[in-house]
Scaffold this active site. Structure first.
Site, PDB file in Angstrom:
ATOM      1  N   GLY A  11      20.285  50.139  28.634  1.00  0.00           N
ATOM      2  CA  GLY A  11      20.179  50.240  27.177  1.00  0.00           C
ATOM      3  C   GLY A  11      21.470  50.757  26.568  1.00  0.00           C
ATOM      4  N   ALA A  22      38.060  55.620  26.031  1.00  0.00           N
ATOM      5  CA  ALA A  22      38.706  56.675  26.833  1.00  0.00           C
ATOM      6  C   ALA A  22      39.123  56.127  28.200  1.00  0.00           C
ATOM      7  CB  ALA A  22      37.754  57.860  26.995  1.00  0.00           C
ATOM      8  N   ARG A  72      20.432  44.056  31.138  1.00  0.00           N
ATOM      9  CA  ARG A  72      19.647  44.470  32.300  1.00  0.00           C
ATOM     10  C   ARG A  72      19.705  43.273  33.241  1.00  0.00           C
ATOM     11  NH1 ARG A  72      17.585  49.172  30.096  1.00  0.00           N
ATOM     12  NH2 ARG A  72      16.692  48.991  28.020  1.00  0.00           N
ATOM     13  N   ASP A 103      20.214  55.918  34.526  1.00  0.00           N
ATOM     14  CA  ASP A 103      19.813  56.134  35.923  1.00  0.00           C
ATOM     15  C   ASP A 103      19.727  54.825  36.711  1.00  0.00           C
ATOM     16  OD1 ASP A 103      17.682  55.433  34.264  1.00  0.00           O
ATOM     17  OD2 ASP A 103      16.206  56.560  35.415  1.00  0.00           O
ATOM     18  N   THR A 125      23.108  56.989  28.037  1.00  0.00           N
ATOM     19  CA  THR A 125      21.718  56.621  27.707  1.00  0.00           C
ATOM     20  C   THR A 125      21.192  57.622  26.696  1.00  0.00           C
ATOM     21  OG1 THR A 125      19.436  56.502  28.523  1.00  0.00           O
ATOM     22  CG2 THR A 125      20.922  57.871  29.796  1.00  0.00           C
ATOM     23  N   ASP A 127      18.281  58.614  26.611  1.00  0.00           N
ATOM     24  CA  ASP A 127      17.102  59.293  27.171  1.00  0.00           C
ATOM     25  C   ASP A 127      17.366  60.704  27.697  1.00  0.00           C
ATOM     26  OD1 ASP A 127      15.778  56.947  26.611  1.00  0.00           O
ATOM     27  OD2 ASP A 127      15.805  56.202  28.671  1.00  0.00           O
ATOM     28  N   ASP A 129      18.022  61.536  30.688  1.00  0.00           N
ATOM     29  CA  ASP A 129      17.158  61.651  31.871  1.00  0.00           C
ATOM     30  C   ASP A 129      17.942  61.613  33.186  1.00  0.00           C
ATOM     31  OD1 ASP A 129      17.972  59.026  31.665  1.00  0.00           O
ATOM     32  OD2 ASP A 129      15.988  58.144  31.988  1.00  0.00           O
ATOM     33  N   ARG A 171      11.737  56.622  27.673  1.00  0.00           N
ATOM     34  CA  ARG A 171      11.215  56.047  28.922  1.00  0.00           C
ATOM     35  C   ARG A 171      10.287  57.068  29.591  1.00  0.00           C
ATOM     36  NH1 ARG A 171      12.969  51.265  31.353  1.00  0.00           N
ATOM     37  NH2 ARG A 171      14.917  51.132  30.233  1.00  0.00           N
ATOM     38  N   GLU A 222       7.149  58.142  24.352  1.00  0.00           N
ATOM     39  CA  GLU A 222       6.564  56.862  24.789  1.00  0.00           C
ATOM     40  C   GLU A 222       6.060  56.933  26.230  1.00  0.00           C
ATOM     41  OE1 GLU A 222       9.429  53.665  24.848  1.00  0.00           O
ATOM     42  OE2 GLU A 222      10.850  54.806  26.060  1.00  0.00           O
ATOM     43  N   HIS A 249      13.733  50.737  18.094  1.00  0.00           N
ATOM     44  CA  HIS A 249      15.167  50.628  18.394  1.00  0.00           C
ATOM     45  C   HIS A 249      16.081  51.217  17.331  1.00  0.00           C
ATOM     46  CE1 HIS A 249      13.566  48.077  21.544  1.00  0.00           C
ATOM     47  NE2 HIS A 249      14.714  48.275  22.164  1.00  0.00           N
TER      48      HIS A 249
HETATM   49  N1  LIG Z   1      17.925  49.885  42.689  1.00  0.00           N
HETATM   50  C1  LIG Z   1      18.883  49.206  42.056  1.00  0.00           C
HETATM   51  N2  LIG Z   1      19.842  48.558  42.761  1.00  0.00           N
HETATM   52  C2  LIG Z   1      20.817  47.866  42.144  1.00  0.00           C
HETATM   53  N3  LIG Z   1      20.916  47.759  40.793  1.00  0.00           N
HETATM   54  C3  LIG Z   1      20.008  48.380  40.043  1.00  0.00           C
HETATM   55  C4  LIG Z   1      18.942  49.138  40.618  1.00  0.00           C
HETATM   56  N4  LIG Z   1      18.190  49.646  39.609  1.00  0.00           N
HETATM   57  C5  LIG Z   1      18.763  49.215  38.463  1.00  0.00           C
HETATM   58  N5  LIG Z   1      19.843  48.456  38.708  1.00  0.00           N
HETATM   59  C6  LIG Z   1      20.700  47.777  37.730  1.00  0.00           C
HETATM   60  O1  LIG Z   1      20.959  48.614  36.620  1.00  0.00           O
HETATM   61  C7  LIG Z   1      20.567  47.943  35.410  1.00  0.00           C
HETATM   62  C8  LIG Z   1      20.249  48.896  34.335  1.00  0.00           C
HETATM   63  O2  LIG Z   1      19.147  49.705  34.712  1.00  0.00           O
HETATM   64  P1  LIG Z   1      18.094  50.205  33.614  1.00  0.00           P
HETATM   65  O3  LIG Z   1      17.140  51.101  34.312  1.00  0.00           O
HETATM   66  O4  LIG Z   1      17.556  49.032  32.899  1.00  0.00           O
HETATM   67  O5  LIG Z   1      18.956  50.974  32.539  1.00  0.00           O
HETATM   68  P2  LIG Z   1      19.724  52.365  32.585  1.00  0.00           P
HETATM   69  O6  LIG Z   1      20.893  52.235  33.482  1.00  0.00           O
HETATM   70  O7  LIG Z   1      20.130  52.554  31.168  1.00  0.00           O
HETATM   71  O8  LIG Z   1      18.740  53.388  33.067  1.00  0.00           O
HETATM   72  C9  LIG Z   1      19.426  47.044  35.881  1.00  0.00           C
HETATM   73  O9  LIG Z   1      19.171  45.999  34.992  1.00  0.00           O
HETATM   74  C10 LIG Z   1      19.991  46.534  37.195  1.00  0.00           C
HETATM   75  O10 LIG Z   1      20.970  45.558  36.956  1.00  0.00           O
HETATM   76  O1  LIG Z   2      15.549  47.865  24.747  1.00  0.00           O
HETATM   77  P1  LIG Z   2      14.449  47.680  25.727  1.00  0.00           P
HETATM   78  O2  LIG Z   2      14.826  46.763  26.846  1.00  0.00           O
HETATM   79  O3  LIG Z   2      13.168  47.338  25.042  1.00  0.00           O
HETATM   80  O4  LIG Z   2      14.193  49.078  26.447  1.00  0.00           O
HETATM   81  C1  LIG Z   2      13.612  50.182  25.858  1.00  0.00           C
HETATM   82  C2  LIG Z   2      13.992  51.387  26.670  1.00  0.00           C
HETATM   83  O5  LIG Z   2      15.401  51.585  26.606  1.00  0.00           O
HETATM   84  C3  LIG Z   2      15.678  52.913  26.203  1.00  0.00           C
HETATM   85  O6  LIG Z   2      15.904  52.911  24.803  1.00  0.00           O
HETATM   86  C4  LIG Z   2      16.917  53.412  26.902  1.00  0.00           C
HETATM   87  O7  LIG Z   2      16.676  53.419  28.292  1.00  0.00           O
HETATM   88  P2  LIG Z   2      17.804  53.137  29.349  1.00  0.00           P
HETATM   89  O8  LIG Z   2      19.000  53.927  28.941  1.00  0.00           O
HETATM   90  O9  LIG Z   2      17.214  53.563  30.664  1.00  0.00           O
HETATM   91  O10 LIG Z   2      18.119  51.693  29.348  1.00  0.00           O
HETATM   92  C5  LIG Z   2      14.402  53.694  26.547  1.00  0.00           C
HETATM   93  O11 LIG Z   2      14.282  54.874  25.774  1.00  0.00           O
HETATM   94  C6  LIG Z   2      13.354  52.667  26.241  1.00  0.00           C
HETATM   95  O12 LIG Z   2      12.182  52.891  26.976  1.00  0.00           O
HETATM   96 MG   LIG Z   3      17.386  54.735  32.226  1.00  0.00          MG
END
Ligand SMILES: Nc1ncnc2c1ncn2[C@@H]1O[C@H](COP(=O)(O)OP(=O)(O)O)[C@@H](O)[C@H]1O
Ligand SMILES: O=P(O)(O)OC[C@H]1O[C@](O)(COP(=O)(O)O)[C@@H](O)[C@@H]1O
Ligand SMILES: [Mg+2]
Length: 319
Positions: A11, A22, A72, A103, A125, A127, A129, A171, A222, A249
């Protein structure tokens, strides 16, 4: 000459642009070539990788979203897909990568590092988190956006003597709900880290009403339940006029705050410093406002915790 790649993933978060800027400016300052990977991991796989110059990151520090686009890319969990990404980087002579994301993105970054690309994670992010940093880039901006919404909703809650249920993002984490609830003076804050009993929530609202209080604000993360589920649950115990507001959003966009711009600038530059010092396989952050770097496996070792003291305080201040 070394070459560093940079991408944003997951996200988008306000301040990602400041972090990209930077990374790019610090790399060029240090005499290193820097490449932008567009569309996150998807762009690594499709070879959407382009050399960046100083001017490419001009006029973006104040903008929300990410100039490099984000995505994603679920297929990135497949080793063969990552191999393609690694080949694309190596073909351009890029051996180091800065991954700005959450994460999930860190999981991909850890894999890439193990598979031969020297990688550093930067926490981007809303979040908040991620372990290994006090705050993630984007959290402060999203928090302030939510506070603004809560303040506005409070006007109507007061004028119409209603109970408002405001659903916020995060999340599986309750940080946004907790901080926004405290800052917005919410009567009830529901977060996944500390399950609440809706009967008790109803009793608290009733006790407030018996003291003459006519409105109430519930901030629900949520990760606990949706605003409409929350209303249904509440109505099992109390007959109050409720309205639901799902902020959605609008929480993720907008101009980054000063805090997020400064944090992003510090962390982006630090990521480059580490790579140039031969450090990789780590995520950067600030701990007690000092720059820190934590191995990816340590980041994942424990699940993210909320600030228990702040949660207790929220309960004490909203009786
Ligand atoms: N276990 C994993 N191994 C490899 N790539 C991963 C894994 N988990 C997530 N990713 C990659 O990181 C992207 C972003 O993760 P996501 O959880 O959607 O957002 P965020 O990084 O903001 O938490 C995923 O769409 C995928 O491409
Ligand atoms: O934009 P999407 O794909 O609907 O995802 C919504 C999710 O993305 C977030 O806004 C940000 O989460 P990530 O940083 O893990 O991608 C969460 O708070 C929410 O649950
Ligand atoms: Mg995340």
């Amino acid at each position: 000459m070394r070459k560093i790649g940079v991408l944003t993933s997951g996200g988008d978060a306000p301040g990602m642009n400041a972090a990209i800027r930077a990374v790019v400016r610090k790399s060029i300052y240090e005499g290193v070539e820097v490449y932008g990977v567009f569309q996150g991991y998807q762009g690594l796989v499709t070879d959407n990788i382009h050399k960046l110059e100083l001017g490419d990151v001009g006029d973006i520090i104040q903008r929300g979203g990410t100039k490099l686009y984000s995505a994603r890319c679920p297929e990135f969990i497949e080793p063969a897909v990552r191999q393609k990404a690694i080949e694309n980087l190596k073909a351009k002579g890029i051996d180091s990568l800065v991954v700005i994301g959450g994460d999930g993105s860190y999981r991909g970054a850890q894999r890439l590092d193990e598979e031969g690309i020297k990688t550093i994670g930067v926490p981007g992010t809303i979040d908040n988190d991620i372990n290994g940093t006090d705050y993630t880039i984007g959290f402060d901006t999203a928090l302030n956006t939510i506070i603004d919404a809560v303040d506005r909703i409070r006007d109507t809650a007061t004028s119409h003597e209603r109970t408002f249920i405001i659903e916020v993002m995060g999340r599986d984490a309750g940080d946004l709900a907790l901080w926004a609830g405290v800052a917005g003076g919410a009567e009830t804050i529901l977060i996944p880290e500390s399950p609440s009993d809706m009967k008790e929530v109803a009793e608290r609202i009733e006790s407030g009403m018996s003291r003459g209080k006519k409105h109430s604000i519930i901030v629900v993360a949520e990760g606990v339940m949706s605003a409409s589920q929350c209303a249904d649950e509440l109505h099992k115990y109390i007959n109050v006029d409720t309205r639901e507001s799902v902020l959605g959003h609008m929480q993720r966009g907008g101009k980054p705050t000063g805090q997020d711009r400064v944090l992003a600038s510090r962390l982006g530059a630090f990521a480059v410093d580490l790579l140039l010092d031969g450090v990789h396989g780590k995520a950067v952050g600030t701990e007690n406002n000092k720059l820190s770097a934590t191995r990816f496996d340590k980041v994942f070792e424990e699940s993210h915790m909320i600030d228990e003291g702040l949660y207790r305080l929220s309960r004490e201040l909203s009786i």
